[in-house]
Design a protein around this motif. Sequence first.
Motif, PDB file in Angstrom:
ATOM      1  N   HIS A 115       0.824  -1.210   0.000  1.00  0.00           N
ATOM      2  CA  HIS A 115       0.000   0.000   0.000  1.00  0.00           C
ATOM      3  C   HIS A 115       0.860   1.263   0.000  1.00  0.00           C
ATOM      4  CE1 HIS A 115      -3.639   2.292   0.443  1.00  0.00           C
ATOM      5  NE2 HIS A 115      -3.156   2.908   1.509  1.00  0.00           N
ATOM      6  N   CYS A 150       0.828   4.084  -2.974  1.00  0.00           N
ATOM      7  CA  CYS A 150       0.508   5.487  -2.687  1.00  0.00           C
ATOM      8  C   CYS A 150       1.642   6.421  -3.122  1.00  0.00           C
ATOM      9  CB  CYS A 150       0.226   5.670  -1.198  1.00  0.00           C
ATOM     10  SG  CYS A 150      -1.366   4.996  -0.663  1.00  0.00           S
ATOM     11  N   ASN A 172      -0.525   9.606  -4.203  1.00  0.00           N
ATOM     12  CA  ASN A 172      -1.630   9.690  -3.244  1.00  0.00           C
ATOM     13  C   ASN A 172      -1.067   9.731  -1.822  1.00  0.00           C
ATOM     14  OD1 ASN A 172      -4.230   9.581  -2.136  1.00  0.00           O
ATOM     15  ND2 ASN A 172      -4.203   7.352  -2.086  1.00  0.00           N
ATOM     16  N   ASP A 188      -5.799   9.450   2.325  1.00  0.00           N
ATOM     17  CA  ASP A 188      -5.809   8.078   1.823  1.00  0.00           C
ATOM     18  C   ASP A 188      -7.192   7.472   2.032  1.00  0.00           C
ATOM     19  OD1 ASP A 188      -5.260   5.512   1.061  1.00  0.00           O
ATOM     20  OD2 ASP A 188      -4.131   4.996   2.865  1.00  0.00           O
ATOM     21  N   SER A 208      -7.450   3.492   3.489  1.00  0.00           N
ATOM     22  CA  SER A 208      -7.168   3.066   4.865  1.00  0.00           C
ATOM     23  C   SER A 208      -8.390   3.361   5.732  1.00  0.00           C
ATOM     24  CB  SER A 208      -5.947   3.801   5.427  1.00  0.00           C
ATOM     25  OG  SER A 208      -4.790   3.438   4.714  1.00  0.00           O
ATOM     26  N   PHE A 234      -2.609   9.925   5.141  1.00  0.00           N
ATOM     27  CA  PHE A 234      -1.585   8.941   4.773  1.00  0.00           C
ATOM     28  C   PHE A 234      -0.355   9.071   5.655  1.00  0.00           C
ATOM     29  CE2 PHE A 234       2.250   8.013   2.216  1.00  0.00           C
ATOM     30  CZ  PHE A 234       2.056   6.649   2.036  1.00  0.00           C
TER      31      PHE A 234
END
Length: 263
Positions: A55, A59, A64, A68, A71, A77
Amino acid sequence: MSDKIKKFLSNGGTISFLIGFFLYIVIILPILINDGGILTFMGDYSSQSIPFTYHIRDCLLSGNVCWDWSSGLGSQFLGDYAYYNLFSPFTLFYLIIPRNAIIYAMPFVTALKYGTGSCLAFFNAKRFVKNKHYAVIAGIIYMFSSFTAYNQIFHFSDIIALFPLLLIAMEELCENKRRCVFALTVCFMALLNYYFFAGQAVFCVIYFFVRFFNKNLIVLLKKLLSVAIEAVIGFAMSFIFLLPVLLYLSASSKAMGIIDFSD
């Protein structure tokens, strides 16, 4: 073989790295053979380390890195993954590895951590022993302690591997008067994992007074002042990224709650 290569391979740091790297591979080899090249552990390694690695990579490569949506029901994030080695240099390896190869590369990246930790512990121990072979042994023992073995379940080999940098930087500041190195190392270690950094800070305070207790008071105070100033500067530098993380965490009801022993 050229003299430069021979000298490199005979260096204690190189020996420590190679032993740490290949010893880890040898230890986990039965698991890799049994599971088709994939390292699996019950607990957080399989349920968090593996999916979080994927992940974080996705991201970072997609840009990103603010909010996020993947999640939970959506979260920050940086606040979520600063605890999970987001700023670790070892995370960079996953950015250049093809996504479908990550699961097979993870044990070898972990082996790099063991090699790095053994190497850095060697350089820290080297200044205290005359025989480099004893420093090599110290580096291996450090990285293959039961604490490190237990933390295979989690994602904290990075912190253990890079922690000797703090002690090396403190020695360089106090003994060789090398400025700025300790401040930069403090910043780096704080970003690596803010939770473990709190424990490392306490350890460094104890280490300082044990290490330099035989100095006269004036020299001791000068060294202490230098260490304190660079520690504050380094921690302040880390706040560029840590401040939003701490604000995010402080807004959580979990941060203010009291957990009973029964829970």
